[in-house]
Design an enzyme around this catalytic site. Structure first.
Site, mmCIF file in Angstrom:
data_model
loop_
_atom_site.group_PDB
_atom_site.id
_atom_site.type_symbol
_atom_site.label_atom_id
_atom_site.label_comp_id
_atom_site.label_asym_id
_atom_site.label_seq_id
_atom_site.Cartn_x
_atom_site.Cartn_y
_atom_site.Cartn_z
ATOM 1 N N LYS A 195 7.805 -8.852 -31.458
ATOM 2 C CA LYS A 195 6.663 -9.583 -32.001
ATOM 3 C C LYS A 195 6.228 -9.139 -33.408
ATOM 4 O O LYS A 195 5.044 -8.997 -33.692
ATOM 5 C CB LYS A 195 5.467 -9.494 -31.034
ATOM 6 N N ASP A 230 0.799 -6.042 -20.543
ATOM 7 C CA ASP A 230 -0.264 -7.038 -20.323
ATOM 8 C C ASP A 230 -0.130 -7.816 -19.015
ATOM 9 O O ASP A 230 -1.140 -8.182 -18.411
ATOM 10 C CB ASP A 230 -0.393 -8.004 -21.520
#
Ligand SMILES: *[C@@H]1O[C@H](CO)[C@@H](O)[C@H](O)[C@H]1NC(C)=O
Length: 315
Positions: A195, A230
């Site tokens: 990312k 997450d």
């Protein structure tokens, strides 16, 4: 008058022929566009159709990859990472907890006060900040120093009504949404950045230790008591509200899922024992989808173009 009438009639006729010509031309052109649009739509319809047969195929492929991933490391498109999380919150938790969420272009610091009965989150404070672009490609030390500094400022602004026992060191849950090889529930080493992050010297390091060292430097008395990704955090929160929850899926900058697996089925870690008989497995399923999602000619074109762009950017 008669002549004038004829001329007017002739002009009108020429005019209406011209108008008709333009209209027909437009209609032909728009028919072509319409035809082209229909072609595009039917290509998409075919390319993106999720027939039952296709869905079954994806399910079967995923089951095969899940087994392979649970059998050995590196043998599957699904990493099936152990999280060492064997129990999930059940709503009886009580006290003040901190959390740090790093997993994309923003990071968040949180403080929650839990009342001990399901769904009683007494207080909840969040601050969100962007990660400065240059820190995403700098050094491990610079990134974690910045995070620790932000956390310190957040803690220093602590309000009196959060009942923090004065002598207890603060507990921090660290949500770190990058592929990590977990070594215990509180620590793990970074496998690789994703990312947009690219900091060579963090790869292979214990990220809890990186954060704790930075916090110590800033004079912040805090311990990482859980290092999760997450999806595991999402599962924990859902389980806090409803104990029947067994899986969580995230669709965000990336996509991922985790679920509760029987320890007996985790063949790559034989003899693994937990008090609950289960463990949350982080599937890391991003690369599975890249070979199972429909790919139309437009996706190929877009991918090629963005690869070329980032190549140019790198040059
Ligand atoms: C990683 O760092 C944490 C925090 O400093 C520490 O508690 C843990 O033992 C470390 N784990 C390993 C495997 O070194």
């Amino acid at each position: 008058m008669g002549k004038v009438g004829l001329v007017v009639a002739a002009v009108c006729a020429v005019g209406s022929c011209a108008v008709a010509g333009v209209l027909v031309g437009r209609r032909i052109r728009s028919r072509c566009k319409w035809g082209r649009a229909l072609d595009v739509l039917s290509e998409f319809e075919e390319g993106c159709s999720t027939s039952t047969a296709r869905l079954r195929h994806v399910v079967d492929a995923m089951a095969v990859e899940m087994h392979a991933g649970l059998t050995s490391d590196g043998g599957s498109k699904l990493k099936m990472l152990l999280t060492f999380v064997s129990r999930l919150p059940d709503g009886n938790e009580k006290g003040t907890y901190y959390a740090l969420d790093l997993g994309g272009t923003n990071f968040r610091v949180l403080r929650v006060q839990l009342g001990g009965r399901r769904s009683t989150i007494i207080r909840h404070q969040v601050e969100q900040q962007p990660i400065p672009q240059h820190l995403m490609t700098s050094t491990s030390e610079e990134l974690f120093d910045y995070i620790a500094m932000t956390l310190k400022q957040f803690v220093d602004r602590e309000e009196g009504d959060f009942d923090q026992e004065p002598d207890r060191s603060r507990e921090l849950g660290f949500t770190f949404s990058f592929p990590v090889k977990q070594t215990s529930v509180t620590s793990g080493v970074l496998i690789k950045w994703t990312k947009g992050f690219a900091i060579e010297d963090t790869v292979g390091k214990n990220v809890s230790q990186c954060l704790e060292e930075a916090m110590t430097k800033k004079g912040l008395d805090m311990r990482v008591t859980a290092l999760v990704n997450d999806t595991v955090g999402t599962l924990a929160l859902s389980h806090f509200h409803d104990e029947d929850t067994v899986a969580a899926v995230v669709l965000g900058t990336g996509t991922n899922a985790c679920y509760v697996e029987r320890t007996g089925a985790i063949i790559k870690c034989q003899g693994l024992l937990t008090d609950s008989g289960g463990m949350v497995v982080n599937m890391e399923w991003g690369s599975f989808w890249s070979s199972h999602l429909p790919r139309t000619s437009y996706d190929v074109e877009l991918d090629d173009e963005s690869t070329n762009r980032s190549d140019q950017a790198r040059l």
